[in-house]
Design a protein around this motif. Structure first.
Motif, PDB file in Angstrom:
ATOM      1  N   SER A  31       9.333  39.694  16.950  1.00 11.46           N
ATOM      2  CA  SER A  31       9.726  38.881  15.786  1.00 11.46           C
ATOM      3  C   SER A  31      10.083  39.786  14.606  1.00 11.46           C
ATOM      4  CB  SER A  31       8.579  37.955  15.369  1.00 11.46           C
ATOM      5  OG  SER A  31       8.173  37.123  16.403  1.00 11.46           O
ATOM      6  N   TYR A  32       9.224  40.763  14.323  1.00 15.79           N
ATOM      7  CA  TYR A  32       9.460  41.629  13.172  1.00 15.79           C
ATOM      8  C   TYR A  32      10.690  42.501  13.388  1.00 15.79           C
ATOM      9  CZ  TYR A  32       8.888  44.813   9.325  1.00 15.79           C
ATOM     10  OH  TYR A  32       9.129  45.539   8.186  1.00 15.79           O
ATOM     11  N   PHE A  72      13.663  40.462  12.650  1.00 18.27           N
ATOM     12  CA  PHE A  72      13.816  40.350  11.199  1.00 18.27           C
ATOM     13  C   PHE A  72      14.398  41.630  10.616  1.00 18.27           C
ATOM     14  CE2 PHE A  72      11.619  41.124   7.036  1.00 18.27           C
ATOM     15  CZ  PHE A  72      12.388  40.253   6.280  1.00 18.27           C
ATOM     16  N   ASP A  73      13.864  42.777  11.043  1.00 14.78           N
ATOM     17  CA  ASP A  73      14.366  44.064  10.564  1.00 14.78           C
ATOM     18  C   ASP A  73      15.826  44.269  10.956  1.00 14.78           C
ATOM     19  OD1 ASP A  73      13.909  46.890   9.531  1.00 14.78           O
ATOM     20  OD2 ASP A  73      14.488  47.309  11.605  1.00 14.78           O
ATOM     21  N   ARG A  86       8.391  33.045  10.085  1.00 10.11           N
ATOM     22  CA  ARG A  86       7.452  33.506   9.061  1.00 10.11           C
ATOM     23  C   ARG A  86       7.990  34.728   8.327  1.00 10.11           C
ATOM     24  NH1 ARG A  86       1.672  33.281   8.852  1.00 10.11           N
ATOM     25  NH2 ARG A  86       0.937  34.637   7.194  1.00 10.11           N
ATOM     26  N   TYR A  87       8.503  35.712   9.073  1.00 10.28           N
ATOM     27  CA  TYR A  87       9.013  36.918   8.430  1.00 10.28           C
ATOM     28  C   TYR A  87      10.268  36.623   7.600  1.00 10.28           C
ATOM     29  CZ  TYR A  87       5.782  39.296  11.577  1.00 10.28           C
ATOM     30  OH  TYR A  87       4.651  39.700  12.256  1.00 10.28           O
ATOM     31  N   GLU A 142       9.318  35.269   4.167  1.00  9.50           N
ATOM     32  CA  GLU A 142       8.527  36.097   3.250  1.00  9.50           C
ATOM     33  C   GLU A 142       9.295  36.591   2.016  1.00  9.50           C
ATOM     34  OE1 GLU A 142       4.918  37.958   5.972  1.00  9.50           O
ATOM     35  OE2 GLU A 142       6.769  39.113   5.738  1.00  9.50           O
ATOM     36  N   ALA A 196       2.743  43.955   9.938  1.00  9.19           N
ATOM     37  CA  ALA A 196       3.382  42.638   9.992  1.00  9.19           C
ATOM     38  C   ALA A 196       2.644  41.692  10.931  1.00  9.19           C
ATOM     39  CB  ALA A 196       4.840  42.779  10.414  1.00  9.19           C
ATOM     40  N   TRP A 197       2.314  42.137  12.142  1.00  5.98           N
ATOM     41  CA  TRP A 197       1.667  41.204  13.072  1.00  5.98           C
ATOM     42  C   TRP A 197       0.249  40.881  12.613  1.00  5.98           C
ATOM     43  CZ3 TRP A 197      -2.688  41.256  16.042  1.00  5.98           C
ATOM     44  CH2 TRP A 197      -3.267  42.472  16.394  1.00  5.98           C
TER      45      TRP A 197
END
Length: 353
Positions: A152-153, A156-157, A185-186, A189, A308-309
């Motif tokens: 997920s992160y 996002f990145d 969620r990310y 933010e 992040a997690w």
């Protein structure tokens, strides 16, 4: 030693198999699994087993039947290696089984499995991280959430790295999946974000996704025509070809990028599709890790992923209920429920062999 075999041509089909434990060669260590997680991610591993090579990590030796990888924690119970001592606990990539024999080699504060058959496979899946003896729930949350939320992160990145492809909205298919809800969620933010977040999910999971409060709107797969026709990115966790076709047709030239991530709806996947708009491109998380290591140096992206997690795991009790079961055989009904799309997204499934 008990293990679960999966039919490589019909991935919901499993069978419990018993084999003799392999004797250790010099330089090897035997790891006994304490616990591992089962999620829709494991279904993706099976569905993409040949295309990406997931069947190669833990060869079964049985024609037509493979071993699906899982994330979990194991203890060293026998060793002929100077690198690992008995009693060490390692988090990493394991077979759906009671044990694993590895050839440990020290690397970046942990170990890799230097077994020849794993040499050409992605490094991120060959790394084993020492972990302390701690509350079982910490082991369970790590196995459940770290692999999925790392993806997920990285998504996002990657979206940020590409300036969101100029999109005004990001649409997440299978937003109820843990990778999907993590991405939502990310994406939510940044306080100065200029894009909308649209979650797509089944009618039965819509209320759950809405309750998390990270999407600007949550629509069911029957409401694709209600999505605003503005510059968009589609991030697909499900692999549902019908959904993808309808979304591409609806957005057409307003769709700036279409990313394929997961295959939780593997049974509704068509590999060769003619679609309106851009051709979908597969997102491979290890490639983004490699890019960021080149951009920033080793260790930076890993620290960001860990932070992040853990942000999401800190309130996991509010939206996630652990379902812990004992015995390798307990894997079969859980895996089959995940493969058939019958598992409750609010549940996190843990097996203690």
């Amino acid at each position: 030693m008990q293990r679960i075999l999966v039919n490589q041509k019909s991935i919901p089909q499993t069978r419990l198999d018993v084999v003799d434990s392999a004797p250790l060669a010099q330089g090897q260590a035997r790891l006994k699994l304490e616990s591992f997680a089962l999620t829709s991610n494991n279904v993706t591993y099976a569905a993409a087993g040949f295309d990406i090579g997931y069947w190669q990590f833990f060869p079964s030796g049985v024609d037509g039947w493979g071993i699906v990888p899982v994330w979990g924690t194991a203890e060293v119970v026998e060793t002929r290696s100077d690198a690992l001592e008995i009693g060490a606990r390692l988090y990493g990539f394991y077979p759906m089984a009671e044990e694993l024999v590895i050839t440990p080699q020290s690397a970046q504060g942990g170990f890799i499995d230097a077994a020849p058959h794993r040499a050409k496979l992605p490094l991120i899946y060959n790394q084993y991280t020492p972990v302390r003896s701690e509350a079982a729930q910490d082991d369970h949350l790590r196995a459940l959430l770290q692999p999925l939320l790392a993806t997920s992160y990285l998504l996002f990145d990657w979206l940020q790295d590409n300036a969101m492809f100029g999109a005004d909205q990001v649409i997440i298919g299978s937003a109820s999946s843990k990778t999907g809800l993590g991405l939502c969620r990310y994406l939510a933010e940044p306080k100065d974000r200029t894009y909308k977040i649209v979650g797509l999910t089944s009618d039965g999971n819509r209320e759950f996704v809405q309750s998390l409060g990270t999407c600007d709107s949550v629509l069911t797969y029957d409401q694709i025509s209600d999505i605003a026709r503005v510059p968009s990115v589609y991030v697909d966790m499900s692999g549902n070809s019908d959904v993808k076709a309808r979304l591409h047709d609806h957005l057409d030239d307003q769709l700036k990028h279409s990313a394929a991530v997961g295959l939780s709806h593997w049974d509704r996947f068509a590999p060769a599709q003619k679609l309106a708009g851009p051709k979908p491109e597969f997102f491979f998380a290890p490639a983004q890790v490699a890019k960021r290591r080149a951009d920033w140096g080793p260790g930076v992206i890993e620290k960001q992923i860990t932070a992040a997690w853990k942000r999401i795991a800190s309130d996991a009790a509010e939206w996630l209920t652990l379902q812990v079961q004992d015995g390798v055989a307990a894997s079969e009904p859980v895996y089959q429920a995940l493969a058939s799309g019958q598992a409750d997204p609010k549940h996190g499934f843990i097996i203690r062999p």
